[in-house]
Design a protein around this motif. Sequence first.
Motif: not given
Length: 157
Positions: A59, A67-69, A83, A103-104, A123
């Motif tokens: 993302v 930006v990380q998941i 992460q 979440h992001v 994405l």
Amino acid sequence: MPQSITRSLAVLALLGLSASALAQTTVTESWVRASVPQQQSTGAFMVLTADTDSALTNVASPIAKTVQIHAMTMDGDVMGMKQVEVLTLPAGKPVALDPNGYHVMLMGLKQQVKEGENVPLTLTVKTAAGETQTLEVEVPVRALTAEAPEHDHAHMH
């Protein structure tokens, strides 16, 4: 081989290619939590549904340096985040990204994120067949105090 059989095989091959090229992931119920001045991070939430076995692999957003998941974790009474490199998206099953699970995280914000604005997110989804789909979404910003909307997908993490 007769020409009609060759032509039929070519048509079938093209149909097979076009069917796999139509693999889609949909984004619904998306929102980003507003921030206050000088706040360095915020979260983005959504429901992702892929029509074939896939995975969210990346993302990105121009409003954040990183930006990380992430996944919410519990260690006894201590809540934490870690992460996640890849988020599995089983075919046809909605996967909720919400404040209490996956979440992001938008980190190193370049500006305040204000209610009523939209945040662009890119994405990257990869199918089990190795195809890559890029989704460009404009995600609405909700109030800092916003809670996740009620939906039936929370158990699908």
